[in-house]
Design an enzyme around this catalytic site. Structure first.
Site, PDB file in Angstrom:
ATOM      1  N   TYR A 133       0.840  -1.205   0.000  1.00  0.00           N
ATOM      2  CA  TYR A 133       0.000   0.000   0.000  1.00  0.00           C
ATOM      3  C   TYR A 133       0.883   1.266   0.000  1.00  0.00           C
ATOM      4  CZ  TYR A 133      -3.330   3.399   1.925  1.00  0.00           C
ATOM      5  OH  TYR A 133      -4.103   4.499   2.146  1.00  0.00           O
ATOM      6  N   ASP A 175      -0.251  -7.780   6.326  1.00  0.00           N
ATOM      7  CA  ASP A 175      -1.393  -6.883   6.146  1.00  0.00           C
ATOM      8  C   ASP A 175      -2.459  -7.689   5.401  1.00  0.00           C
ATOM      9  OD1 ASP A 175      -3.263  -5.032   5.155  1.00  0.00           O
ATOM     10  OD2 ASP A 175      -1.754  -3.465   4.850  1.00  0.00           O
ATOM     11  N   LYS A 186     -11.677  -0.501   5.469  1.00  0.00           N
ATOM     12  CA  LYS A 186     -12.064  -1.157   4.221  1.00  0.00           C
ATOM     13  C   LYS A 186     -13.156  -2.193   4.504  1.00  0.00           C
ATOM     14  CE  LYS A 186      -8.672   1.476   2.997  1.00  0.00           C
ATOM     15  NZ  LYS A 186      -7.308   1.022   2.802  1.00  0.00           N
TER      16      LYS A 186
HETATM   17  C1  LIG Z   1      -6.036   1.568   3.237  1.00  0.00           C
HETATM   18  C2  LIG Z   1      -4.950   0.618   3.516  1.00  0.00           C
HETATM   19  C3  LIG Z   1      -4.035   0.845   4.547  1.00  0.00           C
HETATM   20  C4  LIG Z   1      -4.070   2.103   5.400  1.00  0.00           C
HETATM   21  O1  LIG Z   1      -5.207   2.133   6.198  1.00  0.00           O
HETATM   22  P1  LIG Z   1      -5.938   3.517   6.663  1.00  0.00           P
HETATM   23  O2  LIG Z   1      -7.095   2.999   7.436  1.00  0.00           O
HETATM   24  O3  LIG Z   1      -6.302   4.259   5.427  1.00  0.00           O
HETATM   25  O4  LIG Z   1      -4.948   4.256   7.490  1.00  0.00           O
HETATM   26  C5  LIG Z   1      -3.073  -0.120   4.771  1.00  0.00           C
HETATM   27  N1  LIG Z   1      -2.992  -1.239   4.019  1.00  0.00           N
HETATM   28  C6  LIG Z   1      -3.855  -1.483   3.006  1.00  0.00           C
HETATM   29  C7  LIG Z   1      -3.720  -2.723   2.204  1.00  0.00           C
HETATM   30  C8  LIG Z   1      -4.852  -0.559   2.720  1.00  0.00           C
HETATM   31  O5  LIG Z   1      -5.695  -0.801   1.703  1.00  0.00           O
END
Ligand SMILES: *Cc1c(COP(=O)(O)O)cnc(C)c1O
Length: 385
Positions: A99, A171, A196
């Site tokens: 990301y 992640d 998300k």
């Molecule tokens: C959006 C996202 C992040 C960061 O998260 P936020 O809630 O926007 O701080 C980290 N990793 C992935 C894969 C993401 O899609």
């Protein structure tokens, strides 16, 4: 308890005081002590712990199969707190197409505090092994990646992490705990941008971490309380609510995504389609050995920045916006939006071309989504050569 049941009954989401079946929003910063240090239910101050946040933290720990969970003010707050496990002079191996915000926090924040990072394609486990240094302390992976959807074999990374005695962090935002549980495959910490799929309704910004063992959890609990980037009670409530419908949303989103992949691969204006269901045989084999689904993120190439701009301007049901994982379908151009913080040269090296369009598939009627893409892609043919 199976995953679908755990989404509803996991954690401590029933209020012990009243029996309320949804966690009450404990909008309080502090708690009355019955004599100095004599705490009711262990609550002392809401940076350290808050019952609504506890409901979310115990729930995510249960559904990821870890020992303890932690909720943060955003995905980036979760990632930054995990990186504070490192010391100046330590070295981290990071996936090369993580990301954009993750890339930025490594390169522009933690690097200046003395943390070293090497970015490698973690799908290539030999490259990961070669990147090891005597001061390596962590391997940080996304699988599948965003937006290229490259797949990393987590069991192989676990083996390397064992040999080198380093932490393994995943992640899991894209797959969600409904489709993939990295702790079962050996991750020490699994994290989410709960903004998300877990929140799922584009109405909250939040981050979550689950630790594999109590000991790993204690290290993170210390940092969560010390650094203080915690999630508030209102937002904790919203994420718990989102998680309850995760199974039905992911099933429906994936069904829509598979239909759209089928449509896009046949379209003449589209030169390539990226989704774990249409990767190389090897990537698919690895993905299916560690995940139960393909998810709802698709990227496709329409050939040029101009064409990509036209497509995202013309769609009606795909909303042009950053973010992903919501009930409404979203569309974006990674090179100019989510991944704009990565230098252009590096983006091209990675394959994040200017014509790449990313969609996060939502819950609309898939026929409407196909017709929407149909009319938007038709405009690409009108671009003069
Ligand atoms: C959006 C996202 C992040 C960061 O998260 P936020 O809630 O926007 O701080 C980290 N990793 C992935 C894969 C993401 O899609």
């Amino acid at each position: 308890m199976r995953t679908k049941t755990a989404l509803i009954h996991g954690g401590k989401t029933t209020d012990p005081l009243t029996g309320a079946v949804t966690p009450p929003i404990y909008q309080t910063s502090t708690y009355k002590q019955d004599g100095i240090g004599n705490l009711r239910e262990g609550y002392e101050y809401s940076r350290t712990a808050n019952p609504t946040r506890t409901a979310l933290e115990t729930l995510i720990a249960d559904i990821e199969g870890g020992a303890s969970g932690f909720a943060f003010g955003s995905g980036m707050a979760a990632i930054s707190t995990i990186l504070m496990l490192m010391k100046s002079g330590d070295h981290v191996i990071v996936g090369s197409d993580v990301y954009g915000g993750t890339y930025r926090v490594f390169n522009r924040v933690f690097q200046s505090l003395g943390l070293e990072a090497t970015f490698v394609d973690t799908a290539d486990t030999q490259a990961v092994r070669e990147a090891l240094q005597p001061n390596t302390k962590m391997i940080y992976v996304e699988t599948p990646t965003n937006p290229l959807l490259n797949v990393t074999d987590m069991r192989l990374i676990r083996a390397i992490a064992d040999e080198a005695d380093v932490l393994f962090v995943v992640d899991n935002t894209f797959m969600t705990p409904y489709f993939q549980n990295p702790i079962e495959l050996g991750a020490d910490y699994v994290l989410h941008s709960a903004t998300k799929y877990l929140g799922g309704h584009s109405d909250v910004v939040a981050g979550l971490v689950v630790a594999r063992t109590e000991e790993l959890g204690e290290r993170l609990a210390f940092l969560q309380n010390s650094v203080g980037a915690v999630l508030g009670p209102q937002d904790s409530f919203l994420v718990v609510r989102g998680i309850k419908t995760l199974a039905v949303r992911m099933e429906a989103i994936e069904a829509n995504a598979l239909a759209l992949v089928d449509y896009l691969t046949k379209h003449e204006a589209v030169s390539r389609v990226l989704h774990p269901s249409v990767g190389s045989e090897e990537a698919k084999r690895v993905h299916l050995s560690q995940a139960r689904g393909f998810g709802g993120m698709i990227a496709f190439d329409v050939g040029s920045a101009e064409a990509a701009e036209l497509v995202v301007a013309k769609t009606k049901y795909f909303t042009l916006a950053e973010s992903l994982g919501a009930v409404e379908s979203l569309i974006s151009v990674p090179a100019r939006m989510t991944h704009a913080s990565i230098p252009a040269e590096r983006r091209l090296e990675l394959g994040i071309t200017d014509g790449l369009v990313r969609i996060s598939v939502g819950l609309e009627d898939v026929q409407d989504l196909i017709e929407d893409l149909e009319q938007a892609l038709a405009t690409v043919a009108t671009i003069p050569n």
